[in-house]
Scaffold this active site. Structure first.
Site, PDB file in Angstrom:
ATOM      1  N   PRO A 110       0.791  -1.226   0.000  1.00 24.77           N
ATOM      2  CA  PRO A 110       0.000   0.000   0.000  1.00 24.77           C
ATOM      3  C   PRO A 110       0.826   1.281   0.000  1.00 24.77           C
ATOM      4  O   PRO A 110       1.852   1.365   0.655  1.00 24.77           O
ATOM      5  CB  PRO A 110      -0.822  -0.106   1.300  1.00 24.77           C
ATOM      6  CG  PRO A 110      -0.085  -1.074   2.145  1.00 24.77           C
ATOM      7  CD  PRO A 110       0.549  -2.049   1.188  1.00 24.77           C
ATOM      8  N   ASN A 111       0.338   2.218  -0.768  1.00 21.07           N
ATOM      9  CA  ASN A 111       0.886   3.576  -0.877  1.00 21.07           C
ATOM     10  C   ASN A 111       2.197   3.658  -1.654  1.00 21.07           C
ATOM     11  O   ASN A 111       2.697   4.764  -1.884  1.00 21.07           O
ATOM     12  CB  ASN A 111       1.054   4.227   0.513  1.00 21.07           C
ATOM     13  CG  ASN A 111      -0.275   4.390   1.203  1.00 21.07           C
ATOM     14  OD1 ASN A 111      -1.194   4.966   0.623  1.00 21.07           O
ATOM     15  ND2 ASN A 111      -0.409   3.863   2.410  1.00 21.07           N
ATOM     16  N   ARG A 164       4.972  10.985  -2.723  1.00 21.75           N
ATOM     17  CA  ARG A 164       4.832  10.716  -1.298  1.00 21.75           C
ATOM     18  C   ARG A 164       6.139  10.965  -0.537  1.00 21.75           C
ATOM     19  O   ARG A 164       7.134  10.273  -0.762  1.00 21.75           O
ATOM     20  CB  ARG A 164       4.457   9.234  -1.158  1.00 21.75           C
ATOM     21  CG  ARG A 164       4.303   8.753   0.246  1.00 21.75           C
ATOM     22  CD  ARG A 164       4.175   7.229   0.273  1.00 21.75           C
ATOM     23  NE  ARG A 164       3.964   6.777   1.624  1.00 21.75           N
ATOM     24  CZ  ARG A 164       4.169   5.544   2.033  1.00 21.75           C
ATOM     25  NH1 ARG A 164       4.568   4.620   1.166  1.00 21.75           N
ATOM     26  NH2 ARG A 164       3.961   5.218   3.287  1.00 21.75           N
ATOM     27  N   ASN A 184       8.060  -5.519  -0.698  1.00 18.09           N
ATOM     28  CA  ASN A 184       7.965  -4.354   0.186  1.00 18.09           C
ATOM     29  C   ASN A 184       6.509  -4.283   0.615  1.00 18.09           C
ATOM     30  O   ASN A 184       5.657  -3.814  -0.146  1.00 18.09           O
ATOM     31  CB  ASN A 184       8.385  -3.062  -0.518  1.00 18.09           C
ATOM     32  CG  ASN A 184       8.347  -1.871   0.437  1.00 18.09           C
ATOM     33  OD1 ASN A 184       7.730  -1.959   1.505  1.00 18.09           O
ATOM     34  ND2 ASN A 184       8.975  -0.776   0.067  1.00 18.09           N
ATOM     35  N   ALA A 213       3.031  -0.546   4.920  1.00 22.64           N
ATOM     36  CA  ALA A 213       2.543  -0.554   6.307  1.00 22.64           C
ATOM     37  C   ALA A 213       2.034  -1.920   6.748  1.00 22.64           C
ATOM     38  O   ALA A 213       1.972  -2.199   7.958  1.00 22.64           O
ATOM     39  CB  ALA A 213       1.446   0.492   6.464  1.00 22.64           C
ATOM     40  N   HIS A 217       3.884  -4.074   9.358  1.00 28.15           N
ATOM     41  CA  HIS A 217       3.748  -3.864  10.798  1.00 28.15           C
ATOM     42  C   HIS A 217       2.437  -4.407  11.366  1.00 28.15           C
ATOM     43  O   HIS A 217       2.202  -4.331  12.567  1.00 28.15           O
ATOM     44  CB  HIS A 217       3.865  -2.359  11.101  1.00 28.15           C
ATOM     45  CG  HIS A 217       4.938  -1.685  10.305  1.00 28.15           C
ATOM     46  ND1 HIS A 217       6.259  -2.084  10.369  1.00 28.15           N
ATOM     47  CD2 HIS A 217       4.893  -0.675   9.384  1.00 28.15           C
ATOM     48  CE1 HIS A 217       6.985  -1.324   9.542  1.00 28.15           C
ATOM     49  NE2 HIS A 217       6.173  -0.470   8.933  1.00 28.15           N
ATOM     50  N   GLU A 257      12.591  -9.178   2.069  1.00 26.91           N
ATOM     51  CA  GLU A 257      11.791  -8.013   2.472  1.00 26.91           C
ATOM     52  C   GLU A 257      12.624  -6.755   2.243  1.00 26.91           C
ATOM     53  O   GLU A 257      13.779  -6.683   2.664  1.00 26.91           O
ATOM     54  CB  GLU A 257      11.437  -8.155   3.966  1.00 26.91           C
ATOM     55  CG  GLU A 257      10.645  -6.997   4.537  1.00 26.91           C
ATOM     56  CD  GLU A 257      10.407  -7.155   6.049  1.00 26.91           C
ATOM     57  OE1 GLU A 257      10.846  -8.167   6.650  1.00 26.91           O
ATOM     58  OE2 GLU A 257       9.799  -6.240   6.633  1.00 26.91           O
ATOM     59  N   LEU A 296      12.335   0.955   1.636  1.00 21.04           N
ATOM     60  CA  LEU A 296      13.131   2.086   1.154  1.00 21.04           C
ATOM     61  C   LEU A 296      13.773   2.829   2.326  1.00 21.04           C
ATOM     62  O   LEU A 296      14.947   3.197   2.272  1.00 21.04           O
ATOM     63  CB  LEU A 296      12.229   3.044   0.365  1.00 21.04           C
ATOM     64  CG  LEU A 296      11.652   2.463  -0.929  1.00 21.04           C
ATOM     65  CD1 LEU A 296      10.334   3.127  -1.264  1.00 21.04           C
ATOM     66  CD2 LEU A 296      12.632   2.626  -2.065  1.00 21.04           C
ATOM     67  N   ARG A 346      12.878   5.074  12.567  1.00 20.34           N
ATOM     68  CA  ARG A 346      11.657   5.885  12.474  1.00 20.34           C
ATOM     69  C   ARG A 346      10.768   5.638  13.701  1.00 20.34           C
ATOM     70  O   ARG A 346      11.252   5.238  14.747  1.00 20.34           O
ATOM     71  CB  ARG A 346      10.952   5.556  11.151  1.00 20.34           C
ATOM     72  CG  ARG A 346      11.854   5.866   9.932  1.00 20.34           C
ATOM     73  CD  ARG A 346      11.156   5.609   8.633  1.00 20.34           C
ATOM     74  NE  ARG A 346       9.982   6.480   8.491  1.00 20.34           N
ATOM     75  CZ  ARG A 346       9.008   6.271   7.582  1.00 20.34           C
ATOM     76  NH1 ARG A 346       9.082   5.245   6.755  1.00 20.34           N
ATOM     77  NH2 ARG A 346       7.978   7.096   7.517  1.00 20.34           N
TER      78      ARG A 346
HETATM   79  C1  DQA Z   1       8.075   1.278   3.861  1.00 20.65           C
HETATM   80  C2  DQA Z   1       8.132   1.540   5.372  1.00 20.65           C
HETATM   81  C3  DQA Z   1       6.770   1.363   6.006  1.00 20.65           C
HETATM   82  O1  DQA Z   1       6.845   1.631   7.402  1.00 20.65           O
HETATM   83  C4  DQA Z   1       5.769   2.309   5.393  1.00 20.65           C
HETATM   84  O2  DQA Z   1       4.480   2.094   5.932  1.00 20.65           O
HETATM   85  C5  DQA Z   1       5.739   2.230   3.912  1.00 20.65           C
HETATM   86  C6  DQA Z   1       7.009   2.126   3.191  1.00 20.65           C
HETATM   87  C7  DQA Z   1       9.421   1.608   3.180  1.00 20.65           C
HETATM   88  O3  DQA Z   1       9.601   1.181   2.039  1.00 20.65           O
HETATM   89  O4  DQA Z   1      10.269   2.291   3.760  1.00 20.65           O
HETATM   90  O5  DQA Z   1       4.693   2.342   3.283  1.00 20.65           O
HETATM   91  O6  DQA Z   1       7.798  -0.092   3.643  1.00 20.65           O
END
Ligand code: DQA
Length: 144
Positions: free
Chosen positions: A11-12, A19, A75, A78, A81, A99, A102, A108
């Site tokens: 996601p995202n 982003r 990857n 989120a 987690h 796994e 980025l 973090r």
């Molecule tokens: C991520 C790290 C995750 O915590 C985050 O929710 C992401 C991107 C990364 O590639 O750094 O969406 O997987």
């Protein structure tokens, strides 16, 4: 025959480029996927890339990778987690998974420090930006 690797982004990650570039870099997902195909080819791997914002779709793709792919680069975004379902799917298929994150998830927020995927991954690469995907593909080319 070339070994087949499925590169999955969660996601995202379709928002890369827009982003939080200070955290995730300026490359788009299309840039990263193009590089994965070229980097894979350079080390004798046939690479297919997919992205989904939907947990169940990622689970289904991991399940369907059995018999079609030799390994995965994942990857999970989120879902790293939160997702016991992705953890279970990786265990179910028994394929090697690297796994990739980025960003350095350990540098973090505390809620990013734990990944449900890491205990079932062959290896984990984080904090090296888009190079992480290339490193994962090179590692798989050696392992497979
Ligand atoms: C991520 C790290 C995750 O915590 C985050 O929710 C992401 C991107 C990364 O590639 O750094 O969406 O997987």
């Amino acid at each position: 025959m070339a070994k087949r690797v499925l590169v999955l982004n969660g996601p995202n990650l379709n928002m890369l480029g827009i982003r939080e570039p200070q955290t995730y870099g300026s490359q788009t997902l299309a840039d990263i996927e193009k590089a994965c195909i070229a980097d894979g080819k350079a080390v004798g791997l046939s690479v297919e890339c997919r992205q989904s914002n939907i947990e169940g779709e990622l689970v289904t793709w991991i399940q369907q990778a059995l018999g079609k792919f030799d390994a995965l680069v994942l990857n999970p975004g989120a879902y790293s987690h939160t997702s016991i379902a992705i953890h279970d799917a990786i265990r179910a298929v028994g394929l090697p998974v690297i796994e990739v994150h980025l960003s350095n998830i350990h540098a973090r927020e505390a809620f990013r420090h734990h990944s449900y995927v890491s205990p079932v991954a062959l290896g984990v690469i984080c904090g090296l930006g888009a190079s992480g995907y290339k490193l994962a593909l090179h590692a798989l080319a050696e392992k497979l």
